[in-house]
Write a protein that holds these residues in place. Structure first.
Motif, PDB file in Angstrom:
ATOM      1  N   ASP A 212      24.294  29.009 -15.708  1.00  0.00           N
ATOM      2  CA  ASP A 212      24.352  28.801 -14.262  1.00  0.00           C
ATOM      3  C   ASP A 212      24.298  30.145 -13.556  1.00  0.00           C
TER       4      ASP A 212
ATOM      5  N   THR B 285      24.670  30.866 -10.488  1.00  0.00           N
ATOM      6  CA  THR B 285      25.678  31.051  -9.445  1.00  0.00           C
ATOM      7  C   THR B 285      27.001  31.544 -10.014  1.00  0.00           C
TER       8      THR B 285
ATOM      9  N   ARG C   6      21.951  23.014  -5.018  1.00  0.00           N
ATOM     10  CA  ARG C   6      22.469  23.987  -5.979  1.00  0.00           C
ATOM     11  C   ARG C   6      21.681  23.980  -7.293  1.00  0.00           C
ATOM     12  N   ASN C   7      21.187  22.834  -7.689  1.00  0.00           N
ATOM     13  CA  ASN C   7      20.439  22.705  -8.937  1.00  0.00           C
ATOM     14  C   ASN C   7      19.239  21.795  -8.688  1.00  0.00           C
TER      15      ASN C   7
ATOM     16  N   CYS D  32      12.442  27.849  -5.508  1.00  0.00           N
ATOM     17  CA  CYS D  32      13.765  27.533  -6.054  1.00  0.00           C
ATOM     18  C   CYS D  32      14.836  28.445  -5.439  1.00  0.00           C
TER      19      CYS D  32
ATOM     20  N   MET E 294      18.145  27.220  -3.382  1.00  0.00           N
ATOM     21  CA  MET E 294      19.458  27.572  -3.902  1.00  0.00           C
ATOM     22  C   MET E 294      20.195  28.581  -3.026  1.00  0.00           C
TER      23      MET E 294
END
Length: 117
Positions: free
Chosen positions: A4, A6, A18-19, A95, A99
């Protein structure tokens, strides 16, 4: 293993997703993403064509009647590499905007309008 992103870096801009799934990221390509995609592909095709050598062994092959024709395959290979690289660059930018890692005013406005229906 934590993959991840983040976990190591926090987004600087509002997070839309977020994904995000593949289809959402590709559907979010902007006209600038498509322009960069096409430019990288076009430059790679040209570089592939120009990088094919006409010296050395090719001259030897021509002297004995064999014409290998390396410019075409070299151009196609360069084009495929550029196509993949251009797509990955456009995907990364799209992306990143979803995000919240890249400026994303258009995406935030679009998805707020979508959620308010």
């Amino acid at each position: 293993m934590n993959t991840d992103i983040t976990a190591s870096a926090k987004p600087e801009y509002p997070v839309v997703d977020r994904n995000p799934p593949f289809t959402k990221v590709v559907g979010n390509f902007s006209s600038l993403d498509y322009l960069r995609f096409a430019t990288i592909t076009g430059v790679s095709v040209t570089v592939g064509y120009l990088s094919a050598s006409d010296g050395g062994f090719v001259t030897l092959f021509v002297m004995v009647g064999i014409k290998p024709g390396i410019k075409g395959p070299s151009m196609v290979t360069g084009g495929l590499i550029g196509l993949m690289g251009g797509f990955m660059y456009a995907y990364q930018n799209s992306c990143g905007r979803l995000m919240g890692f890249f400026p994303n005013e258009d995406e935030v406005a679009r998805y707020k309008k979508y959620l308010n229906r």
